[in-house]
Design a protein around this motif. Structure first.
Motif, PDB file in Angstrom:
ATOM      1  N   ALA A 193      34.609  12.414   5.408  1.00  0.00           N
ATOM      2  CA  ALA A 193      35.964  12.695   4.927  1.00  0.00           C
ATOM      3  C   ALA A 193      36.741  13.507   5.950  1.00  0.00           C
ATOM      4  O   ALA A 193      37.962  13.372   6.066  1.00  0.00           O
ATOM      5  CB  ALA A 193      35.908  13.433   3.590  1.00  0.00           C
ATOM      6  N   TYR A 194      36.040  14.352   6.707  1.00  0.00           N
ATOM      7  CA  TYR A 194      36.713  15.197   7.695  1.00  0.00           C
ATOM      8  C   TYR A 194      37.284  14.383   8.853  1.00  0.00           C
ATOM      9  O   TYR A 194      38.086  14.885   9.636  1.00  0.00           O
ATOM     10  CB  TYR A 194      35.758  16.261   8.243  1.00  0.00           C
ATOM     11  N   ARG A 195      36.877  13.099   8.970  1.00  0.00           N
ATOM     12  CA  ARG A 195      37.524  12.225   9.958  1.00  0.00           C
ATOM     13  C   ARG A 195      39.010  12.112   9.675  1.00  0.00           C
ATOM     14  O   ARG A 195      39.820  11.934  10.587  1.00  0.00           O
ATOM     15  CB  ARG A 195      36.919  10.815   9.915  1.00  0.00           C
ATOM     16  N   PHE A 196      39.360  12.173   8.386  1.00  0.00           N
ATOM     17  CA  PHE A 196      40.744  12.007   7.972  1.00  0.00           C
ATOM     18  C   PHE A 196      41.383  13.340   7.586  1.00  0.00           C
ATOM     19  O   PHE A 196      42.515  13.621   7.960  1.00  0.00           O
ATOM     20  CB  PHE A 196      40.817  11.035   6.785  1.00  0.00           C
ATOM     21  N   VAL A 197      40.666  14.111   6.795  1.00  0.00           N
ATOM     22  CA  VAL A 197      41.169  15.409   6.350  1.00  0.00           C
ATOM     23  C   VAL A 197      40.620  16.460   7.316  1.00  0.00           C
ATOM     24  O   VAL A 197      39.427  16.740   7.302  1.00  0.00           O
ATOM     25  CB  VAL A 197      40.710  15.718   4.911  1.00  0.00           C
ATOM     26  N   PRO A 198      41.456  17.033   8.157  1.00  0.00           N
ATOM     27  CA  PRO A 198      40.940  17.872   9.253  1.00  0.00           C
ATOM     28  C   PRO A 198      40.507  19.265   8.799  1.00  0.00           C
ATOM     29  O   PRO A 198      41.027  20.288   9.259  1.00  0.00           O
ATOM     30  CB  PRO A 198      42.122  17.925  10.224  1.00  0.00           C
ATOM     31  N   MET A 199      39.533  19.302   7.883  1.00  0.00           N
ATOM     32  CA  MET A 199      39.068  20.589   7.380  1.00  0.00           C
ATOM     33  C   MET A 199      38.496  21.463   8.493  1.00  0.00           C
ATOM     34  O   MET A 199      38.486  22.696   8.377  1.00  0.00           O
ATOM     35  CB  MET A 199      38.004  20.378   6.296  1.00  0.00           C
ATOM     36  N   ASN A 200      38.004  20.833   9.572  1.00  0.00           N
ATOM     37  CA  ASN A 200      37.442  21.644  10.656  1.00  0.00           C
ATOM     38  C   ASN A 200      38.507  22.465  11.378  1.00  0.00           C
ATOM     39  O   ASN A 200      38.168  23.371  12.147  1.00  0.00           O
ATOM     40  CB  ASN A 200      36.668  20.765  11.641  1.00  0.00           C
ATOM     41  N   GLU A 201      39.792  22.154  11.134  1.00  0.00           N
ATOM     42  CA  GLU A 201      40.847  23.027  11.645  1.00  0.00           C
ATOM     43  C   GLU A 201      40.816  24.388  10.943  1.00  0.00           C
ATOM     44  O   GLU A 201      41.386  25.362  11.447  1.00  0.00           O
ATOM     45  CB  GLU A 201      42.223  22.381  11.436  1.00  0.00           C
ATOM     46  N   LEU A 202      40.175  24.444   9.784  1.00  0.00           N
ATOM     47  CA  LEU A 202      40.043  25.698   9.040  1.00  0.00           C
ATOM     48  C   LEU A 202      38.588  26.161   9.032  1.00  0.00           C
ATOM     49  O   LEU A 202      38.190  26.953   8.184  1.00  0.00           O
ATOM     50  CB  LEU A 202      40.499  25.493   7.584  1.00  0.00           C
ATOM     51  N   ASN A 203      37.797  25.691   9.981  1.00  0.00           N
ATOM     52  CA  ASN A 203      36.350  25.798   9.846  1.00  0.00           C
ATOM     53  C   ASN A 203      35.667  26.084  11.179  1.00  0.00           C
ATOM     54  O   ASN A 203      34.625  25.506  11.462  1.00  0.00           O
ATOM     55  CB  ASN A 203      35.819  24.470   9.296  1.00  0.00           C
ATOM     56  N   ALA A 204      36.246  26.944  11.996  1.00  0.00           N
ATOM     57  CA  ALA A 204      35.695  27.184  13.333  1.00  0.00           C
ATOM     58  C   ALA A 204      34.549  28.189  13.255  1.00  0.00           C
ATOM     59  O   ALA A 204      34.766  29.396  13.155  1.00  0.00           O
ATOM     60  CB  ALA A 204      36.781  27.688  14.275  1.00  0.00           C
ATOM     61  N   TYR A 205      33.342  27.679  13.290  1.00  0.00           N
ATOM     62  CA  TYR A 205      32.123  28.495  13.267  1.00  0.00           C
ATOM     63  C   TYR A 205      31.467  28.273  14.630  1.00  0.00           C
ATOM     64  O   TYR A 205      30.714  27.330  14.830  1.00  0.00           O
ATOM     65  CB  TYR A 205      31.237  28.033  12.115  1.00  0.00           C
ATOM     66  N   ARG A 206      31.786  29.160  15.590  1.00  0.00           N
ATOM     67  CA  ARG A 206      31.560  28.850  16.994  1.00  0.00           C
ATOM     68  C   ARG A 206      30.362  29.602  17.573  1.00  0.00           C
ATOM     69  O   ARG A 206      30.062  30.738  17.197  1.00  0.00           O
ATOM     70  CB  ARG A 206      32.806  29.189  17.818  1.00  0.00           C
ATOM     71  N   LEU A 207      29.736  28.901  18.527  1.00  0.00           N
ATOM     72  CA  LEU A 207      28.660  29.498  19.306  1.00  0.00           C
ATOM     73  C   LEU A 207      28.802  29.042  20.748  1.00  0.00           C
ATOM     74  O   LEU A 207      28.981  27.847  21.012  1.00  0.00           O
ATOM     75  CB  LEU A 207      27.288  29.067  18.777  1.00  0.00           C
TER      76      LEU A 207
END
Length: 747
Positions: free
Chosen positions: A289-303
């Motif tokens: 679903a995130y292919r279309f709904v860019p939830m990862n724009e609100l989901n930066a869990y970075r390493l």
């Protein structure tokens, strides 16, 4: 965080301080609108009453801000309007001590478009203003949302009546000093992504944001609405981030998390990470679903991990595998919020925690539904009092479980360097590349390596049709982020050739691989029914050693049975004789990719059917202009089909194959209708095949109905070919295609 209307549940939130004492977390300062102590309500119509987008916002808040004590209630009612929402503000909003309210009306206000007039528009806007002013007077922070996007073409609905009416409502909210969220336009951008993706898929696989009525939302549409509202509420991009220097075992920087216990041991780096909040994940396959709904724009869990020894590393967190990454990607930094090596499993422990949270939130919603139904339909029943009491207890337990699973825990990360591995994807052993001119073509050198290499060196040996293979070493660059290498190289026709591949780092060669046989010659795709597969009486063998078969993954000498056929038949075919004849004539390797299926009608090869897809997969694997032509041998099954019908259906197969492949694929169609000595030919099928030639849809193939008597199996009584017939069949095809090859080489 609770999706309940009944005020008797508000006392449940006093469980939260006890949980916080067990695992204290420092709050972060940010602009997210939902604050500690808020009661958030969603006011709207049936889209809100579906109780889906609100649960996404609830789970997001629990995961990102586990220290905030927030209550969520859903006050959506199916079929409601802004005027209806205004009338029930006291009961549903103020009596529940709401502090933040989202409002989403519009589609019912204009009767799904049947009442899109000035009077209904004005009633809607007056009601929105009334909601805003009443809430301000009570100290409730209001976010007026435009209605959800409808299922119409997003380019045509961009400025339709509903959008313009909602724009006026958003302007009222701002004018009154409150907040506005343009849900419609945010969802339309997602709609456009979905529509673009659907262009490449058959209708039955199309994604949509909507139910069949184009108004109500699918699960994907509800996620899109949640995303739009979260963006409007100021949901931040960053969850947490950490940068580690592997060479010095030091933390370079961190935000939203604490890094401790950094160790290096035997090629592995380990450390402990404790986050202040966790990323929002929405269950197995949520990334689809995130292919279309860019939830990862609100989901930066970075390493990010810098100064690792080059190569590939496997990352785990508390025993759960996250993925495999090259040192260069790790140095640049990766977002591991939703990363998983197996789409059927959650990734990191935070992903598994979010999966459990989702189930608990759904359980509370189901509990609420049961409670509301009983109180609505059985208000005087003796069941109600004990039900309410037990529901309260059950809900207290679910709330405690929600907060328990949503809280961050210390995760033990390990980065382990992988053993070096290099794979050559092309050329494969015995692969044949299609030549473009008599003496030349192009080969692709591609593959990947996990080793710490910065370039690939290739050299070749072998006899070309004219001269020798290029023996001077050539350098092919490697993508430092992926370890992939891929380059097309002009190459002489001929073979077999060999390739030596070396891996190099800073000018030093440290590994070497070989491909012993590949060539540049003529490649053909076979398709049709049994006499295009392995249905001959006995298996046959090529004799030149220069004919190779392809099944989509690997190549092998083209002795029967041919690999790659759709029916997995195990008998003989005409391809060995065909390939030997062409090699004798042209002195270049011959490649065969057979895709047929015995006993099939042209109906089974239509573009909507699996055999067409099987054939197209092989064409895509060979690539544009990666073969000379398709050889079609089919028709025996369709002797009873009217000529015009067979013609139209075969024409559809041919034309669609060209459209989907993106180039004008040459087709040869054999004249085929033989059944047995009593039925040696059929005018209906032969007429249709001849018309395909006459209309220049395909080139004329051989007339295999002429192969009778001892060319057929079962002592001449069968429909399939004897060994003599297989050889004659192959020679007929070779004789037919040679003038076309010659003409193509002279162009």
């Amino acid at each position: 965080m609770l999706a309940w209307l009944n005020p008797r549940y508000t006392s449940l939130f006093y469980l939260a301080p006890l949980l916080l004492l067990l695992n204290p977390i420092t709050s972060r300062a940010d602009d997210f609108a939902i604050r500690d102590g808020d009661t958030v309500a969603f006011l709207g119509d049936s889209i809100t009453a579906a109780r889906v987008y609100g649960k996404h916002i609830e789970n997001y808040t629990l995961l990102r801000y586990p220290d905030r004590k927030v209550q969520f209630i859903n006050v959506g009612i199916g079929g409601d309007t802004a005027a209806g929402g205004l009338k029930r503000l006291q009961r549903d909003v103020f009596d529940n001590h709401v502090t933040l309210l989202t409002v989403a009306f519009g589609i019912n206000d204009i009767g799904w478009g049947m009442k899109a007039d000035d009077a209904h528009r004005q009633l809607f806007l007056d009601s929105i203003r009334g909601i805003v002013r009443a809430c301000k007077a009570k100290g409730v922070r209001v976010y007026i949302c435009s209605a959800a996007a409808t299922g119409g073409n997003p380019d045509r609905t961009e400025n339709d009546f509903l959008q313009q009416m909602c724009d006026d409502a958003l302007a009222i909210a701002k004018e009154e000093g409150e907040h506005a969220i343009d849900v419609q336009r945010a969802m339309r951008e997602i709609q456009r992504r979905v529509l673009k993706s659907n262009e490449k898929l058959p209708p039955e696989k199309h994604e949509t944001l909507h139910a069949a009525d184009t108004i109500h939302l699918s699960d994907l549409g509800q996620l899109a609405m949640a995303y739009a509202i979260l963006k409007g509420l100021g949901a931040p991009e960053e969850v947490s981030s950490a940068t580690i220097d592997a060479a010095n075992s030091q933390v370079v920087s961190s935000a939203g998390c604490t890094i401790s216990d950094i160790k290096t041991d035997n090629g592995a780096l380990s450390f402990t990470r404790l986050d202040e909040g966790l990323p929002f994940n929405n269950g197995i396959f949520s990334t689809m679903a995130y292919r279309f709904v860019p939830m990862n724009e609100l989901n930066a869990y970075r390493l990010a991990v810098k100064n690792l020894t080059g190569g590939e590393y496997t990352l785990t967190a508390s025993g759960r595998k996250i993925g495999t990454f090259r040192a260069e990607r790790l140095a640049e930094g990766i977002n591991i919020a939703s990363t998983t090596p197996d789409a059927w499993q959650p990734g990191g422990p935070w992903d598994a925690q979010a999966l459990s949270l989702k189930s608990l939130t759904e359980a509370r919603d189901a509990l609420n539904t049961s409670d509301r139904s009983a109180n609505s339909y059985l208000p005087d029943s003796p069941l109600i009092a004990p039900l309410n009491e037990q529901t309260t207890i059950a809900n207290e337990q679910l709330v405690a479980l929600q907060r328990l699973v949503a809280r961050p825990r210390p995760y033990h990360f390990v980065l382990q360097r992988s053993a070096d591995e290099t794979t050559i994807a092309s050329p494969k052993e015995l692969q044949v590349f299609q030549r473009q001119t008599r003496n030349s073509g192009r080969i692709r050198v591609s593959g990947s390596t996990t080793a710490d290499a910065d370039s690939v060196l290739v050299s070749f040996a072998g006899n070309a049709l004219e001269g020798q293979a290029p023996d001077q070493e050539q350098e092919i660059p490697i993508d430092p982020k992926t370890g992939a290498f891929d380059e097309e190289i002009p190459f002489p026709a001929g073979g077999w050739f060999s390739m030596k591949l070396k891996l190099e780092k800073a000018g030093r060669v440290f590994d070497e691989l070989r491909v012993d046989k590949f060539g540049v010659g003529e490649v053909f795709v076979g398709a049709g029914q049994s006499n295009s597969t392995n249905s001959g009486q006995f298996q046959t063998k090529q004799t030149s050693g220069m004919v190779s078969s392809f099944d989509g993954e690997h190549w092998q000498i083209a002795d029967d049975p041919q690999i790659g056929v759709a029916d997995h038949s195990q008998g003989g075919s005409y391809y060995p004789a065909f390939g030997d004849a062409l090699f004798e004539h042209y002195q270049v390797p011959i490649g065969i990719a057979s895709t047929g299926f015995g006993g099939t009608s042209v109906n089974a090869w239509q573009p909507s059917e699996g055999l067409f897809a099987h054939m197209m997969t092989r064409l895509q694997q060979l690539g544009p202009h990666g073969f000379r032509a398709i050889l079609w041998h089919q028709g025996e099954t369709d002797v009873g089909m009217p000529p015009h019908e067979y013609y139209e259906k075969l024409q559809r197969v041919i034309i669609t194959s060209r459209e989907k492949a993106g180039w004008d694929i040459p087709w040869f169609v054999a004249q085929v209708s033989y059944h047995n000595p009593e039925r040696p030919s059929s005018d209906t099928t032969r007429t249709a095949q001849a018309k395909i030639w006459a209309d220049k849809i395909a080139h004329a193939g051989p007339d295999t109905d002429t192969l009778t008597g001892d060319h057929r199996d079962l002592d001449g009584l069968g429909i399939h070919f004897s060994p003599k017939g297989l050889k004659a069949h192959g020679l007929l095809w070779a004789k037919i295609v040679q003038p076309f090859i010659d003409e193509s080489l002279n162009e």
